[in-house]
Design a protein around this motif. Structure first.
Motif, PDB file in Angstrom:
ATOM      1  N   LEU A  85       0.837  -1.210   0.000  1.00 57.80           N
ATOM      2  CA  LEU A  85       0.000   0.000   0.000  1.00 57.80           C
ATOM      3  C   LEU A  85       0.869   1.256   0.000  1.00 57.80           C
ATOM      4  O   LEU A  85       0.586   2.210  -0.712  1.00 57.80           O
ATOM      5  CB  LEU A  85      -0.870   0.043   1.255  1.00 57.80           C
ATOM      6  N   ASP A  86       1.897   1.259   0.842  1.00 61.43           N
ATOM      7  CA  ASP A  86       2.771   2.428   0.907  1.00 61.43           C
ATOM      8  C   ASP A  86       3.719   2.396  -0.280  1.00 61.43           C
ATOM      9  O   ASP A  86       4.530   1.474  -0.407  1.00 61.43           O
ATOM     10  CB  ASP A  86       3.566   2.447   2.213  1.00 61.43           C
ATOM     11  N   ASN A 136     -10.266   6.439   8.176  1.00 64.09           N
ATOM     12  CA  ASN A 136      -9.714   5.128   8.519  1.00 64.09           C
ATOM     13  C   ASN A 136     -10.602   4.311   9.445  1.00 64.09           C
ATOM     14  O   ASN A 136     -10.199   3.240   9.858  1.00 64.09           O
ATOM     15  CB  ASN A 136      -8.324   5.294   9.152  1.00 64.09           C
ATOM     16  N   SER A 137     -11.799   4.809   9.769  1.00 66.01           N
ATOM     17  CA  SER A 137     -12.545   4.123  10.824  1.00 66.01           C
ATOM     18  C   SER A 137     -14.050   4.094  10.558  1.00 66.01           C
ATOM     19  O   SER A 137     -14.699   5.141  10.497  1.00 66.01           O
ATOM     20  CB  SER A 137     -12.276   4.829  12.157  1.00 66.01           C
ATOM     21  N   SER A 146     -10.481  -2.206   7.318  1.00 64.32           N
ATOM     22  CA  SER A 146      -9.620  -2.346   8.500  1.00 64.32           C
ATOM     23  C   SER A 146      -9.085  -3.770   8.650  1.00 64.32           C
ATOM     24  O   SER A 146      -7.973  -3.966   9.129  1.00 64.32           O
ATOM     25  CB  SER A 146     -10.389  -1.967   9.760  1.00 64.32           C
ATOM     26  N   LYS A 147      -9.881  -4.746   8.244  1.00 66.76           N
ATOM     27  CA  LYS A 147      -9.404  -6.130   8.307  1.00 66.76           C
ATOM     28  C   LYS A 147      -9.254  -6.705   6.900  1.00 66.76           C
ATOM     29  O   LYS A 147      -9.353  -7.913   6.692  1.00 66.76           O
ATOM     30  CB  LYS A 147     -10.344  -6.956   9.182  1.00 66.76           C
ATOM     31  N   PHE A 182      -4.900  -2.410   6.253  1.00 62.22           N
ATOM     32  CA  PHE A 182      -4.310  -2.066   7.553  1.00 62.22           C
ATOM     33  C   PHE A 182      -5.410  -1.666   8.536  1.00 62.22           C
ATOM     34  O   PHE A 182      -6.241  -0.810   8.224  1.00 62.22           O
ATOM     35  CB  PHE A 182      -3.342  -0.895   7.421  1.00 62.22           C
ATOM     36  N   ALA A 183      -5.369  -2.223   9.740  1.00 68.09           N
ATOM     37  CA  ALA A 183      -6.407  -1.923  10.724  1.00 68.09           C
ATOM     38  C   ALA A 183      -6.447  -0.436  11.063  1.00 68.09           C
ATOM     39  O   ALA A 183      -7.510   0.142  11.264  1.00 68.09           O
ATOM     40  CB  ALA A 183      -6.174  -2.755  11.986  1.00 68.09           C
ATOM     41  N   SER A 184      -5.291   0.194  11.142  1.00 68.39           N
ATOM     42  CA  SER A 184      -5.238   1.608  11.536  1.00 68.39           C
ATOM     43  C   SER A 184      -5.293   2.540  10.343  1.00 68.39           C
ATOM     44  O   SER A 184      -5.554   3.731  10.502  1.00 68.39           O
ATOM     45  CB  SER A 184      -3.956   1.872  12.344  1.00 68.39           C
ATOM     46  N   ALA A 185      -5.055   2.033   9.157  1.00 71.37           N
ATOM     47  CA  ALA A 185      -4.852   2.934   8.013  1.00 71.37           C
ATOM     48  C   ALA A 185      -5.610   2.472   6.780  1.00 71.37           C
ATOM     49  O   ALA A 185      -5.135   2.601   5.655  1.00 71.37           O
ATOM     50  CB  ALA A 185      -3.357   3.066   7.717  1.00 71.37           C
ATOM     51  N   ASP A 222      -9.159  11.716   3.714  1.00 69.19           N
ATOM     52  CA  ASP A 222      -7.813  11.474   3.181  1.00 69.19           C
ATOM     53  C   ASP A 222      -7.959  10.756   1.840  1.00 69.19           C
ATOM     54  O   ASP A 222      -8.026   9.534   1.767  1.00 69.19           O
ATOM     55  CB  ASP A 222      -7.012  10.628   4.178  1.00 69.19           C
ATOM     56  N   ASN A 282      -5.106   8.248   0.642  1.00 71.67           N
ATOM     57  CA  ASN A 282      -5.189   6.875   1.138  1.00 71.67           C
ATOM     58  C   ASN A 282      -6.310   6.111   0.434  1.00 71.67           C
ATOM     59  O   ASN A 282      -6.210   4.898   0.236  1.00 71.67           O
ATOM     60  CB  ASN A 282      -5.389   6.853   2.655  1.00 71.67           C
TER      61      ASN A 282
END
Lengths: 426, 426
Positions: A50-51, A101-102, A258-259, A262-265, A292, A295
């Motif tokens: 991803l990054d 992200n959430s 998130s699953k 990345f869970a946080s991102a 964002d 992302n």
């Protein structure tokens, strides 16, 4: 181990042996964590690309510049992300909002806006007295605490193997116009892992006809594509069904990566009717200028299409399956002492002890170095009236760690059960 | 062009010539936008290396795994991001919270929590009747609309060249305990570009002693490091001063990298006293599990240290300076028709027309293909009582576009002013 038929001397003998087992486990100084539904490091690695995936290209295929602020037109996300994730929730690209992200944040905001400002076609929930939500139990503690933050009262509703007890749900929403929502994790429910049946979903689609104005189903499809085996049951499409009954406005569907990544991102999404989305976008615009979008574009480029998405989910499943199997195999030793689910997806196994033992068992396990989700967490206000539900989250530790942790759990369940039975007899 | 001394025939002559100029401009079919403080594409390019900077390493130097969820300990961001950004706001690493991509969201949440739940040491603002905030004007429309969303009443306060009129501010907060906040952009104020003087900041540090319980200064240091020239005035450290007066709890300081790296994909921060941060973290935990820690780590890796940060800001300045110069040079033609600021940093030039002309001029410019921030936007409820303030945002268009756009603006100001003067005389 048949407690009910065992003699007291037999129970005492078992207790002595279990006390020894427990002392040995404690001496081993374990430090294992099965508290929350987090991906393991191995799962996170799957999305490391991803990054850097953008390779200096920050526009999506529709020409959207993602790095800058944007106007109100992009407050619900970039078009290519909508196109990619809409089918995950079973909706069309213009029926989805892509956020940050959430998904918990999206749910919190949806509750906040409904409570303080109103929902499409209906005034603020808090204008008519105490607001209430239905909480099928056992359920997800983070759903309950969102309501608690706004002083919304939670009314527990029983969960069956095919979803919430719909007789109860329908009777409650008919009787009480202050019930403005219900929390659902319809596929691989948190914590039981069950999938709502087609019949239950069909009844959910009709709730909007009998519930009070402003009522919303919070359909948290967190595990929409998170299967553990190929024969996992499908979930009926609530959004599509609701169109049939003209109850489209009563449905909010949530999801996230998130699953998946990345869970946080990751990125989170909310599917809703045009009227609902319009109002939610309006309210969101007071608190943010743009999600964002960079992302979001990373996710579009990294995942690409649904085939890739499902291929990625198979890799997750390959990492999760042996962990779930390790727990389920060991739970067989508890056949007479409790019941549990064998989920085909999601992140949890739900275990019911004999009544009155969950807190004791979680405490025993913690003292032996195995952290479990606090007993009661799956009930509103932490209050499990039977004190029997324990959520097991086996995703993070390695298989050998899970074997150890489950052995500890099995010993703790046995020990607590034997002690309880002795206390009853003497 | 001295309108006051000109004869009516002279005014008519000017009007005819300006009408011709305006018609010619209109015919050119321009499409230029000076509405908002956005970075230009050239500025965004400076941070393209953000994507991919992690090179597969997702732990920060403190060993923090950024990809996964995290516990309450990381809800305020990763340690290395705190260490990097704390000095930008002039605080210590344990006095800062690192959030998502939007400082507006942090401000919105801080208002929400204060309004509905209370601030450290004080109950919910909304428990004592109508809540009010002070709004130094002209100011930032997004601050005002946050309050509007919660039904918080905005009371305009005059801005001087050295900051808000502190006599007025002090008198108001002394007199009315329902005033619970004040919005400030203390360095390179939006839109005037002025920097609050040391004396003004010192008086702000003492506000907490005379204001009612629960009062908070919303110190939006959005342009903390966003200088356009080396002789830009420094801003006194409110947080440090407030410690001297024991008013630390009355200060919330905000900032972000939205105009350092990517506007849509930066990181935002909030500095506050330990008591304030503790409560804000508690409330945040209902709506989220973790901020996007991966993007925080990207910023830590990409920016690295304060020297690099300032070097990056110099590159921004090099792109912004000629744009600001292009506007300011052309405004010289309006000496008798208005007044304006010559900011040493930030994103805006504030122009005051003769009373009663701002709306007309913005409309004229729009019809000639130059979009400006709506007149009145810099005042609460869009109500500029003098109808004279126009915010110019010259960051996005190229220098040659800005030259064209400012020429249009100059023509529109002249035309509207001459027409107004004629209307007065006849």
């Amino acid at each position: 181990m048949d407690l009910d038929r065992a003699s007291v001397p037999q129970l005492r003998e078992w207790e002595t042996a279990l006390n020894q087992d427990y002392a040995a486990i404690k001496a081993a100084g374990l430090n294992l964590d099965m508290t929350r539904g987090r991906p393991s490091i191995d799962q996170l690695q799957l999305s490391n690309a991803l990054d850097g995936v953008l390779q200096g290209q920050f526009k999506d295929d529709a020409g959207t510049e993602t790095r800058n602020y944007s106007g109100a037109d992009l407050i619900d996300g970039i078009p290519t992300a909508k196109a990619l994730f809409a089918p995950v929730l079973g909706v069309k690209p213009d029926e989805i909002l892509i956020g940050g992200n959430s998904s918990l944040t999206l749910m919190y905001q949806a509750v906040q806006f409904g409570h303080l400002h109103g929902v499409a076609g209906s005034p603020a929930w808090n204008q008519g007295g105490e607001v209430k939500f239905l909480a099928p139990v056992p359920g997800y503690d983070r759903h309950f605490t969102v309501c608690e933050h706004f002083g919304i009262k939670l009314i527990p509703v029983a969960m069956n193997d095919d979803g919430p007890d719909m007789d109860q749900v329908e009777a409650l929403v008919k009787a009480d116009p202050q019930i403005k929502g219900i929390w659902c994790v319809p596929r691989f429910s948190n914590p039981s892992g069950i999938v709502y049946s087609d019949a239950v979903v069909e009844r959910f689609a009709q709730l909007g006809k009998i519930a009070s104005a402003g009522f919303r189903i919070f359909w948290d499809n967190a595990y929409a594509v998170h299967t553990l085996s190929d024969d996992a049951p499908q979930l009926a499409n609530l959004f599509e069904l609701s169109r049939k009954y003209g109850t489209e406005d009563s449905v909010y569907v949530f999801g996230s990566t998130s699953k998946i990544t990345f869970a946080s991102a990751g990125v989170a999404f909310l599917a809703a009717s045009p009227a609902n989305l319009k109002l939610i976008k309006h309210h969101l615009s007071f608190s943010m200028i743009s999600p964002d979008k960079v992302n979001q574009l990373r996710h579009v480029k990294f995942i690409g299409n649904l085939d890739n998405l499902h291929a990625l989910m198979s890799k997750h499943a390959a990492l999760l399956q042996p962990r779930f199997a390790a727990v389920l195999t060991r739970l067989q030793a508890l056949k007479t002492l409790g019941s549990w689910t064998e989920p085909k997806g999601g992140y949890f196994i739900s275990f019911d002890t004999r009544p009155g033992l969950a807190k004791t068992i979680v405490k025993l396990a913690a003292e032996a170095g195995v952290k479990l989700t606090p007993a009661g967490a799956t009930y509103p206000y932490g209050n499990d009236p039977q004190d029997c539900n324990i959520r097991l989250a086996p995703s993070v530790p390695s298989v050998s760690e899970i074997e150890k942790a489950t052995d500890v759990f099995v010993t703790c369940v046995k020990l607590a059960s034997v002690r309880q039975e002795i206390a009853k007899r003497v």
